[in-house]
Motif scaffolding. Structure first.
Motif, PDB file in Angstrom:
ATOM      1  N   UNK A   1     -20.700   7.132  -6.956  1.00  0.00           N
ATOM      2  CA  UNK A   1     -21.569   6.671  -6.759  1.00  0.00           C
ATOM      3  C   UNK A   1     -21.825   5.985  -5.907  1.00  0.00           C
ATOM      4  N   UNK A   2     -20.482   5.413  -5.381  1.00  0.00           N
ATOM      5  CA  UNK A   2     -20.961   4.640  -4.174  1.00  0.00           C
ATOM      6  C   UNK A   2     -19.828   5.049  -2.843  1.00  0.00           C
ATOM      7  N   UNK A   3     -19.822   4.860  -2.427  1.00  0.00           N
ATOM      8  CA  UNK A   3     -18.577   5.085  -0.992  1.00  0.00           C
ATOM      9  C   UNK A   3     -18.734   6.953  -0.815  1.00  0.00           C
ATOM     10  N   UNK A   4     -20.100   7.160  -0.697  1.00  0.00           N
ATOM     11  CA  UNK A   4     -20.089   8.345  -0.228  1.00  0.00           C
ATOM     12  C   UNK A   4     -19.631   8.855   0.734  1.00  0.00           C
TER      13      UNK A   4
ATOM     14  N   UNK B   1       0.734  -1.441  -0.073  1.00  0.00           N
ATOM     15  CA  UNK B   1       0.358  -0.129  -0.245  1.00  0.00           C
ATOM     16  C   UNK B   1       0.939   1.563  -0.386  1.00  0.00           C
TER      17      UNK B   1
ATOM     18  N   UNK C   1      -4.229  -2.089 -14.778  1.00  0.00           N
ATOM     19  CA  UNK C   1      -3.915  -2.119 -13.728  1.00  0.00           C
ATOM     20  C   UNK C   1      -4.681  -3.040 -12.804  1.00  0.00           C
ATOM     21  N   UNK C   2      -6.253  -3.025 -13.240  1.00  0.00           N
ATOM     22  CA  UNK C   2      -6.590  -3.470 -12.593  1.00  0.00           C
ATOM     23  C   UNK C   2      -7.832  -2.978 -11.198  1.00  0.00           C
ATOM     24  N   UNK C   3      -7.063  -1.478 -10.172  1.00  0.00           N
ATOM     25  CA  UNK C   3      -7.222  -0.194 -10.593  1.00  0.00           C
ATOM     26  C   UNK C   3      -8.987  -0.358 -10.261  1.00  0.00           C
ATOM     27  N   UNK C   4      -9.934  -0.026  -9.060  1.00  0.00           N
ATOM     28  CA  UNK C   4     -10.779   0.267  -9.173  1.00  0.00           C
ATOM     29  C   UNK C   4     -11.324   2.122  -8.852  1.00  0.00           C
TER      30      UNK C   4
ATOM     31  N   UNK D   1      -2.690   5.424  -3.678  1.00  0.00           N
ATOM     32  CA  UNK D   1      -2.868   4.243  -4.528  1.00  0.00           C
ATOM     33  C   UNK D   1      -3.797   3.757  -5.406  1.00  0.00           C
TER      34      UNK D   1
END
Lengths: 243, 655
Positions: free
Chosen positions: B364-367, B258, B307-310, B262
């Motif tokens: 839209x997620x995780x506000x 980490x 990268x596979x990052x989200x 990131x």
């Protein structure tokens, strides 16, 4: 559909932590565009179940994780091809060896695995001296240790968790520190015996050099098997130290 | 080859977080070194976790490794536990990519982004087995170079650097590589070091400190002059005219462990002309150069896939000002609709409902939390610093944030600004309380975190003449705020250590006489000074006294228009009289519009280098020209669009 994956962790990458590698796996599964199932809710997480933690710095020939795939998309996934598909997406040194579909009712890896086989380099000793220490340890009826649990000191006995000890021979020439090699089968239940704890209980106490987990075992109803069913290829034999 | 790996391997079992020393990131290269290739070791003088995400370093890493005549590897500051083991065993600083000794490289190039890392720079040079003072180095030693924002005043570290690069590095690394390549081919004979440095001094954008003489009259710096007629009187920064030519990083490094930031980072533009007078980054990176929207979309899509990052961040100094930001954001959100959830973030949010609208569209997620930077507590103070956010703007932003489901709001402020009164300081608490009240309409227990930093005047800003507040004064202001917010549930106050702020100020505007001070602090073990648990003011105070230097004179004194500043022989393109006029206007509480959308006021950044802004639209972004104090909404204004003919409205142009 639940997949069980077996992989190796060898070389420089062994210095990543269990948690680091879990994150690498999540990225790799996204990159592979597999239909990984997610948890419900506001911040969905992929349903990936990791097996027993491997200490930072230890290598392994037999690591496992379970992945849940969404259906019906999962039916289109060619599980045979998955090792070759996943390995290039993982850090160098992490190699996927086998993938098989398992029954969803199978006990989780963390609960199911009962013991592990370890190959441990013990610096500063000879095979003969180590063999003597092993004999003493195995003939002891108990090995009392004091360990810290949730800030409290608790008395414990290591001996029941030591299932087998064998001195393999001297360390290979490429070992950073010369000594002897020990193969140990150590229980993970009711609680794990770590290689360092085992060596600290020797007389005289020893510290670990390079450590490699070679197998994880599930013993139930008197039968012992590996977490992937016999159909899946078996890990390489213990002691074959790859670079 | 693995170089030092066999010796390092047993040490890594003994240190904290060993994954930061192994390399192996996706995107990492294992370059083939060869006698005809210039070997660069790109170094960040802080831990891996802080240094790895640095985009400048990653961009140069790729550009150099693409060249047939260069190789580049990376290194970061080893934490104190590994350093101790390395020193005990006589092992040197090493590269992460092939674990090669640092002294095997031809040049070690440091990214200097924070002044408090200067002692780490010395430590790493020393750990590389290279004499810390440039004057003591011989031809067998690598050249020690630095780039990054701090190098606009490199004088405090001038004694330790062979050469310094000003401005964008994308083009100049090629020119430097060619000069060093010739030196390497010549066999680096005795005396050749002086020659290669002289050649480097001819490269536009390269400053060779040893080629300049500083003269003093008592405490005052009188002049910094070239020692040779062929060395420029003033070194100008380099500016890449068009970001579209440099779609880097193409393969952003994906760390195994980490790190900060990131996520995938895509730079959408460089430069900023909002003209906040405290902001060095905005001043020195002018003009604005936008990346074409099409290229941004491609870099985001390919980057996420690879990268596979989200998570992806669209980076710049003020991303909501990107032309057509709404369309771009919409495109990115739509393109990730059918895949796994991806969150898109803007690291700098505009303080108004428009900014929150974009954030809402993105996240839209995780506000969880939203961060705004009003920087000052009163309108008067914000006019002084030229960050012209009206209270209505902030309140509409806060209201929109809570209405859209955010529960935590963070506000950034500076204290110790020029002309600041206690009313201005307490205005911070007032704003925070009002924000909490607004939140109560939407949630039971709204939380507003107020983060207060002590202001440090920086070179090449209108505030470069301002005498920084003392530690006592900053502490008094923080205490005012603490007392004033103590009884307000919902307001959490956080502040930076004023002692570290003081030393940052010393290093920011110091001159070459600070070299021995920095060296002494380093020799006495003062590394990782940017880490609060390692910062030690006493070391600095004692070293200043030991060398007969006055901390107060360097940090807290107002400087005059006539005074020679330690960085006067360097140039960020900005005219000194423009900066001085801005300083006078600041004191008169007069704002300055954003020149993207108004006629040029000739700060020098464009005209001096015959370049101009590259923006896709002469129309200010929706919501008007927030922060410029002018209502320009929907109105096209006379700016010149360079290069390629403008595409139809709404799409970006490059040049």
């Amino acid at each position: 559909m639940r997949l069980r994956v077996r992989y190796r962790k060898l070389g420089k990458v062994r210095f990543t932590s269990h948690r680091d590698l879990a994150r690498c796996w999540e990225r790799a599964l996204r990159r592979a565009e597999l239909p990984v199932a997610s948890t419900e809710g506001f911040s969905p997480r992929p349903k990936v179940h990791f097996g027993l933690a491997l200490s930072t710095g230890h290598e392994s020939l037999g690591e496992y994780l379970d992945v849940d795939l969404r259906e019906p998309e999962a039916l289109a996934v060619d599980t045979e091809a998955l090792p070759e598909r996943l390995t290039p997406l993982l850090p160098p040194g992490v190699d996927v060896e086998a993938v098989a579909v398992i029954d969803r009712s199978e006990t989780s890896l963390q609960e199911a695995v009962t013991s592990c086989t370890w190959v441990i380099e013990v610096p500063g000793t000879s095979p003969e001296a180590l063999a003597a220490a092993v004999d003493t340890t195995l003939s002891a009826t108990e090995l009392p240790v004091v360990r810290e649990r949730k800030g409290k000191k608790v008395a414990d006995d290591l001996r029941p968790g030591i299932l087998g000890l064998t001195v393999v021979g001297p360390t290979p020439p490429d070992a950073p520190e010369q000594g002897a090699v020990l193969e140990a089968e150590l229980a993970t239940q009711p609680r794990s015996v770590r290689p360092a704890e085992l060596l600290a209980a020797f007389d005289p106490p020893r510290t670990e050099g390079r450590v490699r987990r070679t197998h994880q075992w599930i013993t139930s109803d008197g039968a012992t098997r590996e977490p992937l069913s016999p159909g899946a290829p078996s890990p390489a034999p213990a002691g074959a130290c790859a670079p | 080859m693995n170089g030092l790996w066999p010796q390092l391997e047993p040490l890594l079992a003994k240190v904290a977080k060993p994954a930061r020393y192994i390399g192996l990131e996706d995107g990492a290269q294992r370059p083939d070194h060869a006698p005809h290739k210039v070997a660069w070791l790109l170094a960040y003088p802080d831990t891996y976790e802080i240094g790895l995400p640095n985009q400048g370093l990653q961009i140069l890493y790729e550009i150099l490794n693409e060249r047939p005549d260069a190789v580049a590897e990376r290194t970061y500051a080893p934490w104190v536990d590994l350093e101790e083991l390395l020193r005990a065993r006589g092992l040197p600083l090493f590269s992460l990519d092939t674990h090669r000794p640092a002294c095997d490289f031809d040049v070690i190039g440091f990214n200097l982004s924070a002044e408090l890392t200067y002692t780490n720079l010395l430590n790493m040079v020393d750990l590389a087995g290279v004499p810390v003072r440039a004057a003591d180095r011989r031809p067998e030693h690598p050249l020690i170079a630095a780039g990054g924002h701090c190098t606009y005043n490199p004088e405090p570290v001038a004694d330790f650097l062979d050469f310094v690069v000003l401005g964008d590095g994308e083009e100049i690394v090629a020119e430097i590589t060619e000069v060093i390549g010739a030196w390497k081919a010549s066999g680096r004979t005795d005396g050749s070091r002086e020659h290669v440095l002289r050649e480097l001094a001819h490269v536009s954008g390269v400053y060779v400190p040893s080629m300049y003489e500083c003269s003093y009259d008592g405490a005052d710096l009188v002049a910094v002059t070239p020692r040779h007629p062929d060395v420029p009187d003033r070194v100008e920064k380099r500016t890449v005219p068009d970001l579209a030519d440099f779609p880097y990083p193409k393969r952003q490094l994906v760390p195994l462990t980490e790190v900060v930031h990131d996520r995938l980072n895509v730079e959408v533009f460089r430069g900023c002309t909002r003209g906040c007078r405290f902001c060095q980054a905005g001043m020195i990176t002018r003009p604005v150069r936008e990346r074409p929207a099409e290229q941004v979309r491609t870099m985001v899509a390919e980057g996420l896939r690879r990268t596979g990052y989200d998570e992806v961040a669209l980076t710049s100094l003020s991303t909501a000002d990107y032309s057509g930001i709404e369309a771009l954001v919409g495109d990115i959100v739509r393109s990730t609709d059918d895949g796994p959830p991806v969150s898109v973030s803007l690291p700098s949010l505009r303080v108004d409902a428009f900014g929150v609208g974009i954030a809402t569209q993105l996240q839209r997620a995780r506000r969880t939390g939203l961060t705004f930077a009003p920087e000052a507590g009163t309108w008067r103070m914000r006019q002084v610093i030229n960050k012209l956010i009206r209270e209505e703007d902030l309140y509409s932003a806060i209201d929109a944030a809570y209405a859209n489901g955010w529960r935590r709001v963070k506000l950034y402020f500076l204290t110790g600004l020029p002309t600041e009164t206690d009313d201005d300081t307490l205005g911070i608490a007032e704003l925070a309380r009002n924000c909490v009240e607004l939140g109560k309409a939407h949630t039971k227990s709204p939380s507003v975190t107020v983060s207060v930093g002590g202001f440090v005047p920086k070179p090449f800003t209108p505030f470069q003449w301002f005498g920084q507040n003392t530690v006592t004064e900053l502490r008094r202001k923080i205490n005012l705020l603490r007392d004033d917010t103590r009884r307000n549930q919902g307001v959490q106050l956080k502040w930076h250590d004023p002692k570290a702020t003081q030393i940052e100020g010393l290093a920011s505007r110091g001159d070459r006489r600070l070299g021995p001070v920095i060296e002494e602090v380093w020799r006495r073990g003062g590394t990782f000074q940017e880490w609060s648990e390692k910062f030690d003011l006493e070391l600095w105070v004692e070293a200043m006294a030991h060398h007969g230097l006055d901390l107060d004179w360097y940090v807290h004194r107002h400087r005059s228009e006539q005074e020679v500043l330690p960085w006067d022989h360097l140039s960020a393109g900005l005219h000194k009289d423009f900066l001085w006029q801005e300083w006078r206007d600041a004191l008169a509480e007069v704002g300055l519009p954003d020149c993207r959308w108004t006629p040029c006021y000739d700060c020098g950044a464009c005209t001096g280098y015959s370049i101009e802004h590259i923006v896709a639209s002469a129309t200010p972004p929706a919501g008007g020209s927030q922060g410029t104090g002018q209502d320009l909404s929907g109105r096209s204004v006379p700016v010149t669009l360079l290069g390629r003919a403008p595409e139809p409205a709404g799409s970006a142009v490059g040049s």
